[in-house]
Each structure stands twice: as structure tokens, then as C-alpha cells.
Motif scaffolding. Structure first.
Motif, PDB file in Angstrom:
ATOM      1  N   ILE A  87       3.685  -6.208   0.336  1.00  0.00           N
ATOM      2  CA  ILE A  87       3.109  -7.458   0.823  1.00  0.00           C
ATOM      3  C   ILE A  87       1.991  -7.110   1.790  1.00  0.00           C
ATOM      4  O   ILE A  87       2.209  -6.416   2.784  1.00  0.00           O
ATOM      5  N   GLY A 137      -0.196 -10.136   7.665  1.00  0.00           N
ATOM      6  CA  GLY A 137       0.747 -10.514   8.709  1.00  0.00           C
ATOM      7  C   GLY A 137       0.797 -12.010   8.947  1.00  0.00           C
ATOM      8  O   GLY A 137       1.161 -12.462  10.032  1.00  0.00           O
ATOM      9  N   ALA A 182       3.305 -14.486   4.688  1.00  0.00           N
ATOM     10  CA  ALA A 182       3.765 -13.131   4.381  1.00  0.00           C
ATOM     11  C   ALA A 182       5.147 -12.876   4.964  1.00  0.00           C
ATOM     12  O   ALA A 182       6.018 -12.286   4.308  1.00  0.00           O
ATOM     13  N   ARG A 183       5.374 -13.326   6.188  1.00  0.00           N
ATOM     14  CA  ARG A 183       6.689 -13.130   6.823  1.00  0.00           C
ATOM     15  C   ARG A 183       7.766 -13.928   6.100  1.00  0.00           C
ATOM     16  O   ARG A 183       8.881 -13.440   5.888  1.00  0.00           O
ATOM     17  N   ALA A 209       8.575 -12.094   2.841  1.00  0.00           N
ATOM     18  CA  ALA A 209       9.381 -10.896   3.075  1.00  0.00           C
ATOM     19  C   ALA A 209      10.845 -11.272   3.265  1.00  0.00           C
ATOM     20  O   ALA A 209      11.750 -10.621   2.718  1.00  0.00           O
ATOM     21  N   VAL A 223      11.124  -4.298   0.176  1.00  0.00           N
ATOM     22  CA  VAL A 223       9.825  -4.823   0.582  1.00  0.00           C
ATOM     23  C   VAL A 223       9.174  -3.869   1.573  1.00  0.00           C
ATOM     24  O   VAL A 223       9.844  -3.332   2.464  1.00  0.00           O
ATOM     25  N   SER A 269       5.886  -4.356   4.051  1.00  0.00           N
ATOM     26  CA  SER A 269       4.820  -5.228   4.530  1.00  0.00           C
ATOM     27  C   SER A 269       3.762  -4.378   5.211  1.00  0.00           C
ATOM     28  O   SER A 269       4.078  -3.543   6.069  1.00  0.00           O
ATOM     29  N   SER A 270       2.515  -4.581   4.845  1.00  0.00           N
ATOM     30  CA  SER A 270       1.420  -3.805   5.400  1.00  0.00           C
ATOM     31  C   SER A 270       0.562  -4.689   6.298  1.00  0.00           C
ATOM     32  O   SER A 270       0.016  -5.703   5.852  1.00  0.00           O
ATOM     33  N   PRO A 293       7.563  -8.930  10.254  1.00  0.00           N
ATOM     34  CA  PRO A 293       8.482  -9.459   9.237  1.00  0.00           C
ATOM     35  C   PRO A 293       9.737  -8.613   9.159  1.00  0.00           C
ATOM     36  O   PRO A 293       9.820  -7.521   9.756  1.00  0.00           O
ATOM     37  N   VAL A 339       7.853  -1.991   7.510  1.00  0.00           N
ATOM     38  CA  VAL A 339       6.514  -2.396   7.937  1.00  0.00           C
ATOM     39  C   VAL A 339       5.648  -1.151   8.108  1.00  0.00           C
ATOM     40  O   VAL A 339       6.099  -0.161   8.694  1.00  0.00           O
TER      41      VAL A 339
END
Length: 280
Positions: free
Chosen positions: A24, A27, A31-32, A35, A45, A47-48, A59, A63
Motif C-alpha cells: 500500500i 499515508g 490507506a490506513r 491496511a 500488508v 505500507s510505504s 497504519p 511499515v
């Protein structure tokens, strides 16, 4: 539900465990939410986050913070980490990141979806706003419409307003300190949403704001300023969204993105990502 973990600088948090994960990008609140939905469904997952905002809301799940090194770097990451799909949930104005994601996913053969909150073009009062295609045009329009503008366009584009508004007592609201030196007569306010109509009304009245300049970020968190300005008859200047890269499917709800990421057709990885994205 697992708690968040993060590493900054190298941009490698979770790389070793990203095999089969959904990547994902972004931020944003969407996106959160996405996630959280995927973690609840047992989907790994990563998250970038770009790392441009200090103290971001993190999230759940893995991360990573930092860039990938452009299109080539992202394509290498997607292949080496075995990422099953990418969901671009960056800000509607993160044009460079979205373009890089589209190109990298084509190169790596990875499915891509764009998750983007609805804009304000159909919102009440939108027909009376001054819609422009660039921050330069927004600056020129604001200089023509008022003498005490409020800029809520983000810190990275403030330099585009300095020329037309250099001698105008301008109020700027940002989350983090501006990237560029600003004119001495400008007032910088640091605040993070969500905002309320009462708070926005007090700010506009206290500073005598006579024109509001923003961009079509959409969503509810920053909508109160739009409602207050419209009610007060204050001109509103809005920068239009750049739009997604060609061929990329767009959804506006985290639940729809989660359904896409968990669809059985996505897992066979035998169809080009453009076709998968359109069919699911």
C-alpha cells in the motif's frame, strides 16, 4: 489485529517478510483504513510512507519509510519481495509517485489499483468556486480576488505563490514547516486536521480572510473550511486534481480496494495487470 512497526531512512522495514504481501503506497486515511481491512482478513500488508510528514499516523501491519529509487527501484522491490499487488492510496496530488507506481507495476507484472477519495467537484457550492489547473494559476487568481488570502495548499507548493502574493499579507496553514523561505508579511499557522466549522469560522474572522485557496483534496477532514467560506460569501480558488495515470482503475472506498486485493483472479498472476484491474 497486530500493531504497527516502522523503520525510517533505509526504507526496508518489512522487506524480508513482504513475500506475497499487498503493498500500500501512501499515508492517507484511506490507506490506513485499507491496511486495517486487509490485516483483519489475514492478508499480509506492507505500507510505504514517503517520509515527508513528521510524526505520521501509522497504519497497522508492516511499515516502510522512504523512497524506492524511482521506477526501476520500485520494480526491483516488487519482484524481489514477491509483492502480490500494489494499491496506490497516496494523496490525490502525488502525481510523481502514482506515475512511478504505474510504470513499475507494468515492468514487474504486478496488479495495480488506485484508491482515491472522492473530490469536491460535485460538492455543494462547487459550481461557484474558481477552478484552476495549476498552483501558478491559483496564485494569480488569488491575487486578483482578495487582499488577505488563506493558503491551504500544502507546504511543497508554496513557492509558486510567492511571486503574485509577495506583497500581500497572506495566511498559510501547514502541518510541517514550509520548505522555502516565505515573505516576512506572511503568517504561518501549523495545524493538523480534522477541523471543525466553528474553528474555521474563528480563524477566517480573526485574520480577516477574504479569499480561500486550496486544492481538490476531497474528503471530510478538511471540508469545514469550504463550507464556512461558501456561507460567508468568500471566494474559493481550487486547484483541480491531476488525474490517475492512463489505464489504472480507480476506486474510492477502502472496502472496494480490499475486495479487489483478495479476489481469486488476482492470485493467478497470469493476466496483464491492466486486464486484471479492469475485470475485478
Amino acid at each position: 489485529m497486530s500493531g504497527p512497526s516502522a523503520a525510517a531512512g533505509s526504507g526496508t522495514a518489512g522487506d524480508a517478510d513482504a513475500g506475497g504481501a499487498v503493498l500500500i503506497l501512501g499515508g492517507t486515511g484511506e490507506a490506513r483504513a485499507l491496511a486495517a481491512l486487509l490485516v483483519d482478513r489475514g492478508i499480509p500488508v506492507v505500507s510505504s510512507l514517503a517520509g515527508r510528514v513528521s510524526k505520521p499516523r501509522l497504519p497497522v501491519g508492516e511499515v516502510r519509510v522512504g523512497g524506492f529509487g524511482g521506477v526501476d527501484g520500485l520494480a526491483v522491490y516488487l519482484r524481489e519481495a514477491g509483492v502480490r499487488a500494489v494499491i496506490d492510496a497516496t494523496h490525490p496530488f502525488a502525481r510523481v509517485i502514482s506515475g512511478n507506481a504505474a510504470a513499475a507495476c507494468v515492468a514487474a507484472g504486478v496488479p495495480l489499483l488506485r484508491l482515491e477519495r472522492p473530490g469536491w467537484s460535485q460538492a455543494p457550492g462547487a459550481e461557484s468556486w474558481h477552478w484552476v489547473d495549476s498552483h501558478d494559476a491559483a496564485a494569480d487568481t488569488a491575487a486578483r480576488l482578495g487582499m488577505r488570502p488563506l493558503l491551504t495548499v500544502g507546504r511543497q507548493s508554496l513557492d509558486r505563490f510567492i511571486g503574485p502574493l509577495a506583497d500581500v499579507p497572506t495566511v498559510v496553514r501547514v502541518v510541517d514547516p514550509p520548505d522555502h523561505p516565505l515573505p516576512e508579511q506572511w503568517l504561518v499557522l501549523r495545524a493538523r486536521g480534522p477541523y471543525t466549522e466553528d474553528g474555521e469560522r474563528e480563524l477566517i474572522d480573526r485574520h480577516g480572510i477574504d479569499v480561500l485557496v486550496t486544492k481538490d483534496s476531497g474528503g471530510a477532514l478538511t471540508w469545514p473550511k469550504m463550507a464556512v467560506a461558501s456561507d460567508a460569501g468568500i471566494p474559493v480558488v481550487v486547484v483541480r486534481r491531476p488525474g490517475p495515470p492512463p489505464g489504472v482503475r480507480v476506486v474510492d472506498a477502502p472496502a472496494d480496494a480490499a475486495d479487489w486485493a483478495t479476489h481469486p483472479r488476482l492470485q493467478d498472476m497470469t493476466t496483464p495487470w491492466q486486464d486484471i484491474s479492469r475485470e475485478i
